[in-house]
Design a protein around this motif. Structure first.
Motif, PDB file in Angstrom:
ATOM      1  N   GLN A 127       0.828  -1.216   0.000  1.00  0.00           N
ATOM      2  CA  GLN A 127       0.000   0.000   0.000  1.00  0.00           C
ATOM      3  C   GLN A 127       0.853   1.253   0.000  1.00  0.00           C
ATOM      4  OE1 GLN A 127      -3.123   0.534   2.758  1.00  0.00           O
ATOM      5  NE2 GLN A 127      -4.108  -1.427   2.347  1.00  0.00           N
ATOM      6  N   THR A 137      -5.430  12.148  -6.721  1.00  0.00           N
ATOM      7  CA  THR A 137      -6.134  11.527  -5.592  1.00  0.00           C
ATOM      8  C   THR A 137      -7.206  10.559  -6.093  1.00  0.00           C
ATOM      9  OG1 THR A 137      -7.694  13.352  -5.540  1.00  0.00           O
ATOM     10  CG2 THR A 137      -5.807  13.517  -4.080  1.00  0.00           C
ATOM     11  N   ILE A 165      -7.131   6.752  -5.508  1.00  0.00           N
ATOM     12  CA  ILE A 165      -7.586   6.113  -4.268  1.00  0.00           C
ATOM     13  C   ILE A 165      -8.859   5.317  -4.535  1.00  0.00           C
ATOM     14  CG2 ILE A 165      -8.447   6.598  -1.940  1.00  0.00           C
ATOM     15  CD1 ILE A 165      -6.491   8.974  -1.906  1.00  0.00           C
ATOM     16  N   LEU A 201      -9.985   4.693   4.547  1.00  0.00           N
ATOM     17  CA  LEU A 201      -9.348   5.914   4.064  1.00  0.00           C
ATOM     18  C   LEU A 201     -10.347   6.842   3.381  1.00  0.00           C
ATOM     19  CD1 LEU A 201      -6.501   7.128   3.969  1.00  0.00           C
ATOM     20  CD2 LEU A 201      -6.301   6.219   1.668  1.00  0.00           C
ATOM     21  N   GLY A 254     -11.380  10.482   4.534  1.00  0.00           N
ATOM     22  CA  GLY A 254     -11.276  11.598   3.591  1.00  0.00           C
ATOM     23  C   GLY A 254     -12.554  12.404   3.549  1.00  0.00           C
TER      24      GLY A 254
END
Lengths: 424, 605
Positions: free
Chosen positions: A145, A172, A175, A187, A191
């Protein structure tokens, strides 16, 4: 001759058609954005954005052709090498690059400039796909990761150095790909929470109110639930963490973000606060779109966009032209086309037989989605003004080529998906 | 293990599209606000230029104000049925001129826009405006934009006030604040530049709606979004306009400067640079042609002598010398030195003076000896290192009077002057050794020393205050608070004990009562303290220098006068200084013959 050199039968013509329709519609809108009825202009006029955009489109067709001719194994084999070259180019941009509109993100070849960051997207997608597709890769392995985040973080950082915040943020979107491939949704949730806290911090004049609110919630939770020490400690630590985040967000907003970036965020929350200053873009953009009504004013009949009321009307704010001249119906068609394209890419992704292909396909979907959501979101005032283009619509060669390459590598891989199993 | 994640993607994609379409439906179809705007078509932004702050003198007299001027603007797209013959007649243009204006417009290339207002004619005068205002309606597409330009109530004080002009391309590029736009005015020099931030005010914007024909349909949302322009802050200058005008009259036809300061506050009362120019020449339409004329004048009227001219100070420097020596205890006030005139020449009938007498008679030999004692204190064995140690100490005292570095007045382009340091002489002598005998001419204010007239006046103020000064400044009040900038309310002390200043004051009184200054500087009813200086300038006539303050007790004015090629300091400079003091303290001239002598301007033999 190997089977599959002629891929015209196996390429996904649905996607190609969607691509062609979007590009053509985009080109017409670039013309509409610069059109001046008194000047008797032609859409092919090379001194206009539309004429140049046509050249870019022709070049894109050639690029697409080349991509489908190159052996499909090239993309996986050379993924890391391309990635390395990309990093070198990005590193050299601040040194040899030329400045355009305050950003040093262009490399000039004569009078002609390209923006390497636009090509960083597909190269990074290839590298990420190759890494995730490699033998022994496990999404739940922390080291793997970490490596993934380094892969997307390095080009992102280099692009940030060029002060091109918008393009950097696009990275981004990977992700989402990680999430698809099994990363815990933690995550993503963090976020989204961070974004909510971020907005709240901006909305509420002083962070002390937020701290008080958190304190109240904490007390409530402690009093209501079981009074076990372990639980109380955990809750308190959690609350303190959130308070810390609020403080740091407050700091970032007031000390790290540049004034124009602060204003963009503020304009989102309350565009009417300063319609002539930082709210100007959003206000004018909304007036242009809103004045289109249900059916629009008609092709080349828009007044708001071409009268320079909307800034950057042929690049980042191209959607204004669509909204104004083609109304809600036009917006509906464009948005539907985009959603159809995105869904089609997911469909292609899911029918791939190896992980490299699937990850790459999801990367393409995620990048397109990010551009689509953020760009249109900002034009209609749902998102802060972040300068990224609307795929296939916004004027500009580098962006168009970047998106074309992204899409056609996927089509090439998809056309050969049957051979992958034979190879293994 | 990733069951259902594909579906999440699909749902999110569709959902976002749905949200967009819903929002668009409200913006485009439901909300009539935008539909109304669609009919009235577009919003016109009209800029309201703020009034620049006014500047008054210390007695409330207006020095700088604004007069209206008008620019003719054009929106090319809106031009309809243009009748060029009528236009030429109304605006008093020839056909060629009109064609040239249109050509200039097109030549702007990048800035050119058919849909934005662009300036067509600049700076119509009020008379022109009156003539065209009724007929502007006949030319759709043309608009009048009002703004103000600077005007000056008096032709005085040009160099200190500075001027205002359109911002240059370069300044626009370097402007970090992003406040300025092309065509904006900005202070270019003097007070206008230094206090630009306070003076400029804030632009206002009005939003007007226009229909398809470009006719105004009132304000957008009842003016909810309009901002009113905020005028700039007014400035109160410390200048006494009467004194300033009088000083300029006295300096007419001469090159040099007068600086007068109120010692108790550091406020500059007069700042005269000769020769000067009329600031009205550099406003409005006449700016470019006049600027060329003034900037190429051989007498350099744009050269602001009080701040920028660096002169050798001459004998006035002996006062600083004396106090430095007293502080270092190399002499006492009673020390007598024989005026033998072997190494260095002298003048006047004196032979063996003490400190006060030496200053009153401006004895060169005395101060030559004083500096030798100062530099050769025997702190090191060889004369080279000894002089180096001595010069360093000397430097620290001399610079504490404000010499050698710019004082920080509120005007741009102030010069440092020069006080030589050991490092300076090392460089001058190419690192070969030097000692007292190489550098002694600094003892009497000649040699390498350079000071600007402002520093001389500040020095006089420091002596008047017996040991401290406020940084000289021209603006004593800003805006409603009416306070100067904070750096001008701070006292700067010298390294000299206050008690030694009494001796300097005694000596300076003696200069005027009985010494070199007695003929021209003495005034009835007030004790003037001063010091003459005559700066050698072979083969040309010497420069005439005088510093003074008055009255001795509770001084109201400290002054420095420098007249280039004015001959003896006791003549031209002393006369001008005494006339200025008299004018300030008594508001009149009681010695007409002195004024006649100055106005005649025949000083040097």
């Amino acid at each position: 001759m190997r089977r599959g050199d002629d891929i015209s039968g196996s390429i996904d013509w649905v996607t190609v058609m969607l691509y062609l329709v979007l590009v053509t519609f985009g080109w017409m809108n670039v013309f509409a954005a610069v059109y001046d009825e008194n000047a008797n202009q032609s859409i092919f006029d090379l001194s206009l954005n539309s004429g140049r955009q046509l050249l870019f489109i022709v070049a894109s067709a050639l690029i697409a052709l080349v991509i489908t001719i190159i052996d499909m194994r090239f993309y996986e084999t050379f993924a890391y090498i391309l990635y390395g070259i990309l990093l070198l180019v990005l590193l050299s941009v601040p040194i040899i690059g030329k400045e355009v509109g305050g950003n040093k993100a262009w490399i000039g070849i004569g009078s002609f400039g390209v923006q390497p960051s636009e090509f960083a997207k597909f190269v990074t997608a290839l590298a990420v796909a190759k890494y995730m597709g490699s033998v022994g890769f496990r999404m739940d392995n922390l080291r793997n990761q970490a490596m993934l985040f380094i892969l997307i973080g390095v080009p992102m950082g280099l692009i940030l150095l060029q002060k091109d915040t918008g393009t950097a943020l696009v990275f981004t979107s990977f992700i989402l790909v990680f999430f698809r491939e099994g990363m815990s949704p933690f995550l993503l949730i963090v976020g989204i929470c961070a974004a909510v806290i971020f907005i709240l911090t901006l909305l509420i004049p002083h962070p002390i109110y937020l701290h008080i609110a958190i304190g109240v919630v904490l007390l409530g939770l402690i009093v209501m639930g079981k009074k076990r020490l372990r639980r109380i400690v955990l809750l308190t630590v959690g609350a303190l963490l959130i308070s810390g985040v609020i403080e740091s967000v407050d700091y970032v907003v007031h000390h790290v973000l540049k004034p124009h970036q602060q204003n963009r965020v503020k304009a989102l929350i309350n565009p009417d606060a300063d319609p002539l200053g930082f709210g100007w873009n959003v206000t004018q953009s909304k007036i242009a779109i809103g004045s289109g009504g249900f059916f629009g004013k008609g092709f080349l009949k828009g007044t708001q966009t071409k009268f320079d009321f909307v800034p950057a009307q042929s690049t980042d704010f191209i959607f204004c032209t669509i909204g104004e001249e083609h109304g809600w119906i036009g917006s509906f068609i464009v948005i539907t086309l985009f959603v159809a394209l995105l869904l089609r890419i997911i469909f292609l992704a899911e029918r791939q037989k190896n992980r490299f292909n699937r990850v790459y396909a999801y990367s393409v979907a995620s990048i397109f989605f990010f551009h689509f959501a953020v760009n249109i979101g900002m034009t209609i005032g749902l998102f802060p003004v972040i300068g990224i283009p609307l795929p296939f619509f916004s004027y500009g060669g580098s962006a168009l080529w970047g998106f074309t390459i992204l899409l056609f590598i996927l089509l090439k891989l998809d056309a050969h998906r049957g051979e992958v199993l034979q190879r293994i | 293990m990733n069951e259902g994640r594909k579906e999440i993607f699909q749902v999110v994609f569709v959902l976002v599209g749905f949200v967009f379409l819903t929002k668009l439906f409200f913006v485009q179809v439901v909300d009539n606000r935008y539909a109304d705007l669609a009919n009235s078509n577009s919003i016109l932004r009209v800029i309201e230029y703020p009034f620049r702050g006014l500047i008054t003198d210390r007695n409330g007299k207006l020095i700088v104000f604004n007069t209206p001027e008008y620019d003719l603007q054009v929106i090319v797209k809106d031009i309809k049925n243009f009748d060029s013959a009528k236009f030429c007649q109304v605006f008093n243009l020839t056909r060629q001129e009109l064609r040239k204006h249109f050509k200039d417009l097109r030549a702007k290339k990048k800035e050119y826009s058919a849909v934005k207002p662009m300036r067509f004619l600049s700076q119509l005068s009020s008379e022109e405006w009156a003539r065209v205002q009724d007929r502007i309606e006949e030319f759709p597409g043309f608009y009048i934009q009002a703004r103000t330009t600077r005007a000056y109530s008096t032709p005085a004080l040009a160099n200190a006030l500075g001027y205002v002009s359109e911002i240059s391309k370069e300044q626009l590029k370097n402007d970090e604040s992003k406040i300025y736009k092309q065509g904006d005015y900005i202070g270019q020099s003097g007070i206008e530049a230094f206090y630009e931030k306070q003076l400029r005010g804030q632009r206002g914007v009005r939003f007007k709606l226009r229909d398809v024909q470009g006719i105004e349909k009132g304000s957008f949302k009842n003016g909810e979004y309009d901002t009113i322009s905020v005028p700039g802050q007014d400035l109160t200058s410390s200048i006494d306009l009467n004194l300033q005008r009088y000083g300029e009259k006295l300096m007419k036809g001469k090159a040099g400067s007068i600086v007068a300061i109120e010692p108790a506050t550091g406020e500059v009362l007069a700042l005269v640079s000769g020769p000067s120019y009329d600031p009205n020449l550099l406003t409005g339409k006449k700016y470019s042609s006049n600027y060329k004329l003034i900037s190429t004048d051989t007498m350099k009227p744009l050269f602001n002598r009080p701040l920028m001219a660096q002169y050798r100070p001459g004998s006035i420097f002996k006062i600083a010398q004396a106090m430095t020596a007293l502080q270092e205890k190399v002499i006492t006030p009673e020390t007598r030195i024989v005026c033998d005139r072997t190494i260095i020449g002298c003048h006047g009938p004196h032979t063996n003076e003490d400190l006060r007498g030496a200053i009153a008679n401006s004895c060169n030999v005395y101060f030559y000896t004083v500096l030798r004692r100062m530099l050769n204190q025997g702190k090191a064995n060889d004369p080279f290192s000894d002089a180096r140690i001595g010069l360093k100490e000397w430097d620290s005292h001399i610079t504490s009077f404000g010499f050698g570095n710019r004082l920080g007045i509120d005007l741009p382009n102030e010069k440092d002057g020069l006080i030589p340091t050991p490092a300076y002489y090392d460089k001058a002598y190419n690192n070969r050794p030097w000692k007292f005998s190489n550098i002694y001419s600094i003892a009497i204010g000649e040699g390498e020393n350079l000071v600007v007239p402002l520093q001389m006046a500040n020095f006089a103020a420091t002596v008047a205050n017996r040991g401290f000064y406020y940084t000289p400044h021209l603006i004593k009040g800003i805006g409603k608070e009416n306070k100067p900038l904070p750096q001008y309310t701070e006292r700067h002390y010298t390294t000299i004990d206050s008690s030694y200043f009494k001796i300097a004051v005694d000596a300076m009184q003696q200069v005027v009562d009985a010494g070199t200054g007695q003929w021209y500087a003495k005034l009835p009813d007030v004790v003037v303290c001063g010091k003459t200086g005559t700066v050698q300038n072979d083969p040309f006539p010497a420069h005439s220098v005088f510093i003074a303050f008055a009255p001795r007790v509770n001084p109201k004015i400290a002054i420095s006068v420098y007249v280039e090629h004015g001959g003896q300091g006791a003549g031209a400079a002393a006369s001008i200084a005494s006339l200025m003091i008299e004018q300030y303290l008594f508001k009149k001239t009681r010695r007409q013959y002195i004024e006649d002598y100055v106005m005649a301007g025949i000083f040097a033999k």
